[in-house]
Design a protein around this motif. Structure first.
Motif, mmCIF file in Angstrom:
data_model
loop_
_atom_site.group_PDB
_atom_site.id
_atom_site.type_symbol
_atom_site.label_atom_id
_atom_site.label_comp_id
_atom_site.label_asym_id
_atom_site.label_seq_id
_atom_site.Cartn_x
_atom_site.Cartn_y
_atom_site.Cartn_z
ATOM 1 N N GLY A 164 28.594 22.074 40.637
ATOM 2 C CA GLY A 164 30.065 22.839 40.208
ATOM 3 C C GLY A 164 30.860 23.126 41.482
ATOM 4 O O GLY A 164 30.721 22.975 42.571
ATOM 5 N N CYS A 165 31.913 24.062 40.979
ATOM 6 C CA CYS A 165 32.766 24.477 41.840
ATOM 7 C C CYS A 165 32.603 26.203 42.127
ATOM 8 O O CYS A 165 32.480 26.783 41.160
ATOM 9 N N PHE A 166 32.545 26.354 43.496
ATOM 10 C CA PHE A 166 32.050 27.791 43.874
ATOM 11 C C PHE A 166 33.512 28.420 44.294
ATOM 12 O O PHE A 166 33.878 27.693 45.230
ATOM 13 N N ASN A 167 33.875 29.565 43.991
ATOM 14 C CA ASN A 167 34.985 30.221 44.383
ATOM 15 C C ASN A 167 34.770 31.280 45.340
ATOM 16 O O ASN A 167 33.998 32.383 44.773
ATOM 17 N N ILE A 168 35.180 31.739 46.442
ATOM 18 C CA ILE A 168 35.022 32.920 47.259
ATOM 19 C C ILE A 168 36.132 33.913 46.944
ATOM 20 O O ILE A 168 37.427 33.421 47.338
ATOM 21 N N HIS A 169 35.986 34.877 46.001
ATOM 22 C CA HIS A 169 37.015 35.816 45.568
ATOM 23 C C HIS A 169 37.165 37.134 46.084
ATOM 24 O O HIS A 169 35.950 37.555 46.321
ATOM 25 N N ALA A 170 38.052 37.323 46.668
ATOM 26 C CA ALA A 170 38.303 38.515 47.415
ATOM 27 C C ALA A 170 38.485 39.906 46.766
ATOM 28 O O ALA A 170 39.338 40.866 46.883
ATOM 29 N N SER A 171 37.538 40.113 45.731
ATOM 30 C CA SER A 171 37.364 41.375 44.991
ATOM 31 C C SER A 171 36.241 41.332 44.135
ATOM 32 O O SER A 171 35.347 40.629 44.182
ATOM 33 N N LEU A 172 35.979 42.474 43.608
ATOM 34 C CA LEU A 172 34.860 43.007 42.822
ATOM 35 C C LEU A 172 35.186 42.451 41.163
ATOM 36 O O LEU A 172 35.886 43.282 40.486
ATOM 37 N N LEU A 173 35.032 41.197 41.156
ATOM 38 C CA LEU A 173 35.541 40.757 39.615
ATOM 39 C C LEU A 173 34.798 41.645 38.328
ATOM 40 O O LEU A 173 33.759 42.275 38.747
ATOM 41 N N PRO A 174 35.502 41.949 37.458
ATOM 42 C CA PRO A 174 36.915 41.360 36.882
ATOM 43 C C PRO A 174 38.074 42.148 37.609
ATOM 44 O O PRO A 174 39.247 41.853 37.240
ATOM 45 N N ARG A 175 38.045 43.102 38.279
ATOM 46 C CA ARG A 175 39.049 43.837 38.861
ATOM 47 C C ARG A 175 39.753 42.877 40.095
ATOM 48 O O ARG A 175 38.911 42.205 40.644
ATOM 49 N N TRP A 176 41.137 42.590 39.836
ATOM 50 C CA TRP A 176 42.012 41.995 40.768
ATOM 51 C C TRP A 176 41.589 40.389 40.717
ATOM 52 O O TRP A 176 41.561 39.902 41.830
ATOM 53 N N ARG A 177 41.533 39.977 39.387
ATOM 54 C CA ARG A 177 41.852 38.499 39.511
ATOM 55 C C ARG A 177 43.002 38.052 39.893
ATOM 56 O O ARG A 177 44.219 38.918 39.845
ATOM 57 N N GLY A 178 43.360 36.991 40.471
ATOM 58 C CA GLY A 178 44.770 36.477 40.777
ATOM 59 C C GLY A 178 44.845 36.427 42.233
ATOM 60 O O GLY A 178 44.037 36.481 43.084
ATOM 61 N N ALA A 179 46.211 36.500 42.727
ATOM 62 C CA ALA A 179 46.646 35.645 44.167
ATOM 63 C C ALA A 179 46.472 36.713 45.137
ATOM 64 O O ALA A 179 46.416 36.467 46.520
ATOM 65 N N ALA A 180 46.626 38.150 45.000
ATOM 66 C CA ALA A 180 46.781 39.166 46.182
ATOM 67 C C ALA A 180 45.771 40.341 45.918
ATOM 68 O O ALA A 180 46.112 41.484 45.896
ATOM 69 N N PRO A 181 44.434 39.976 45.792
ATOM 70 C CA PRO A 181 43.344 40.946 45.347
ATOM 71 C C PRO A 181 43.329 42.143 46.552
ATOM 72 O O PRO A 181 43.002 43.181 46.402
ATOM 73 N N ILE A 182 43.453 41.550 47.850
ATOM 74 C CA ILE A 182 43.439 42.513 48.920
ATOM 75 C C ILE A 182 44.459 43.662 48.946
ATOM 76 O O ILE A 182 44.600 44.819 49.078
ATOM 77 N N HIS A 183 45.828 43.027 48.987
ATOM 78 C CA HIS A 183 46.802 43.899 48.980
ATOM 79 C C HIS A 183 46.871 44.656 47.913
ATOM 80 O O HIS A 183 46.966 46.176 48.012
ATOM 81 N N ARG A 184 46.447 44.330 46.515
ATOM 82 C CA ARG A 184 46.491 45.199 45.227
ATOM 83 C C ARG A 184 45.443 46.399 45.425
ATOM 84 O O ARG A 184 45.809 47.346 44.939
ATOM 85 N N ALA A 185 44.393 46.000 45.883
ATOM 86 C CA ALA A 185 43.126 47.031 46.025
ATOM 87 C C ALA A 185 43.551 48.202 46.933
ATOM 88 O O ALA A 185 43.306 49.495 46.603
ATOM 89 N N ILE A 186 44.434 47.796 48.003
ATOM 90 C CA ILE A 186 44.668 48.892 48.985
ATOM 91 C C ILE A 186 45.908 49.793 48.351
ATOM 92 O O ILE A 186 45.795 51.140 48.071
ATOM 93 N N GLU A 187 46.858 48.979 47.569
ATOM 94 C CA GLU A 187 47.910 49.737 47.105
ATOM 95 C C GLU A 187 47.518 50.671 45.868
ATOM 96 O O GLU A 187 48.164 51.629 45.796
ATOM 97 N N ALA A 188 46.477 50.308 45.389
ATOM 98 C CA ALA A 188 46.108 50.937 44.138
ATOM 99 C C ALA A 188 45.009 52.404 44.339
ATOM 100 O O ALA A 188 44.854 53.137 43.686
#
Length: 378
Positions: A164-188
């Motif tokens: 299948g397809c493996f995704n490397i996602h830069a957050s601790l899902l399900p928090r910060w799904r979507g396009a800008a998880p690094i920005h939003r984690a710092i901002e929050a």
């Protein structure tokens, strides 16, 4: 293991480099088309494309993967290349295009490929106490099966047949799904973030979690520094995930329904500082928007970028308006906020370099009592 890689920016290049160094057979790379960049707006290849070409890896750059979309010919050619690659898995990292269902279906066909085995260059199949234990390839200590969600469940595409397809996602899902998880984690103001290796499905970052590793967010982290740390972590973790998948040891975990948040795309309009916010909120946004899009304020008719700051112990006068400059010295520019005082220590004029406050003030004198304009939307 024979794989396809899809990614575009430096975050993805780090993962591709790690996979290549670990001996995976990278049959094909998908990346975004070349884009104009720099002052001359010359077409520039993505970091992923540059690495692939330097190492003789075939590259395709479709404008879309939707067979019924605006560029059906691009999508059809990409489909032909993907099918011809005869890969066992696909790794996706900050690609920039949504994978349509036909891609997911093509990469999760039932039936193990002949001679499927642990990837060359990685570790041989080995006993682990839990998914995510250290491997010989050197994944991060503490990598583990993701917590929360439902119990681990059987998924045919993990450890059997095509993976299948493996995704490397830069957050601790399900928090910060979507396009800008690094920005939003710092901002929050999150205390930690991390990498989740996810089995992709048709939703937006909703697939089963396979591996997860956390890292703290410090009070000095910017999106730039956290990006680099997470990129390195993601590269190590995807190598471990593919090794574990080949050995049949991954235990997919469904994402919990609680705690879902979305990291919406960063818009340039967000860069304008709203000085009516608390100083602590503005300080986090300045770090979150470094390097892009850069927090800014309008002062004396000029847009000034704000790159470094800290909340200050100076007491905010009760009669000071938000955005009013209270004190100016070589240490920084102290500005009244909705709650508290912010000391800005690194600034930049349009077309100039970032400068420490003392150097900036020599070329742009700022008087106490001056005021940053409120953002247009405020």
């Amino acid at each position: 293991m024979r794989i396809i890689f899809a990614g575009t920016p430096d975050f993805a290049r780090v993962a591709l480099e790690r996979l290549h160094a670990s001996g995976f057979d990278i049959a094909l790379v998908l990346t975004q088309p070349d884009r104009p960049a720099g002052r001359g707006l010359k077409l520039q290849a993505s970091p992923v494309k540059q690495f692939a070409l330097a190492h003789g890896i075939p590259v395709t750059q479709p404008r879309s993967l939707r067979l019924d979309g605006k560029y059906p010919a691009d999508a059809a050619a990409a489909r032909d290349s993907l099918l011809a690659a005869r890969a066992e898995a696909m790794v996706v990292a900050a690609y920039g295009l949504i994978l349509p269902q036909w891609v997911l279906d093509a990469m999760s066909a039932a039936g193990p490929p002949q001679g499927a085995k642990a990837p060359p260059g990685g570790s041989e199949a080995h006993e682990v106490a839990s998914v995510g234990a250290m491997s010989a390839a050197g994944p991060p200590q503490g990598a583990k099966a993701p917590p929360g969600g439902s119990e681990a469940h059987e998924v045919a595409s993990v450890g059997a047949g095509k993976f299948g397809c493996f995704n490397i996602h830069a957050s601790l899902l399900p928090r910060w799904r979507g396009a800008a998880p690094i920005h939003r984690a710092i901002e929050a103001g999150d205390a930690e973030t991390g990498i989740t290796i996810m089995q992709m499905d048709a939703g937006l970052d909703t697939g089963d979690m396979l591996l997860m590793h956390t890292t703290p967010i410090t009070g000095r982290d910017t999106t730039a520094t956290l990006h680099d740390r997470l990129a390195d972590l993601g590269g190590k973790l995807i190598v471990l995930a593919l090794n574990e998948a080949a050995a049949g040891r991954l235990k997919p975990v469904r994402q919990p329904a609680e705690g879902v948040t979305y990291a919406h795309k960063i818009e340039k309009a967000e860069s304008q500082v709203d000085w009516s916010n608390p100083a602590s909120v503005i300080e986090r946004r300045i770090r979150a928007f470094d390097p892009f899009p850069g927090a800014s304020g309008s002062l004396a008719g000029e847009t000034i970028k704000l790159w470094k700051s800290h909340t200050d112990s100076m007491k905010r006068p009760s009669d000071a308006g938000s955005g009013q400059i209270l004190l100016v010295n070589d240490d920084g520019v102290r500005v009244a906020c909705g709650d508290g005082v912010l000391c800005v220590t690194e600034l930049q004029r349009a077309g100039a370099k970032r400068l420490a406050a003392a150097d900036f003030l020599r070329g742009f004198p700022v008087g106490e009592g001056a005021r940053f304009d409120a953002p247009a939307s405020a």
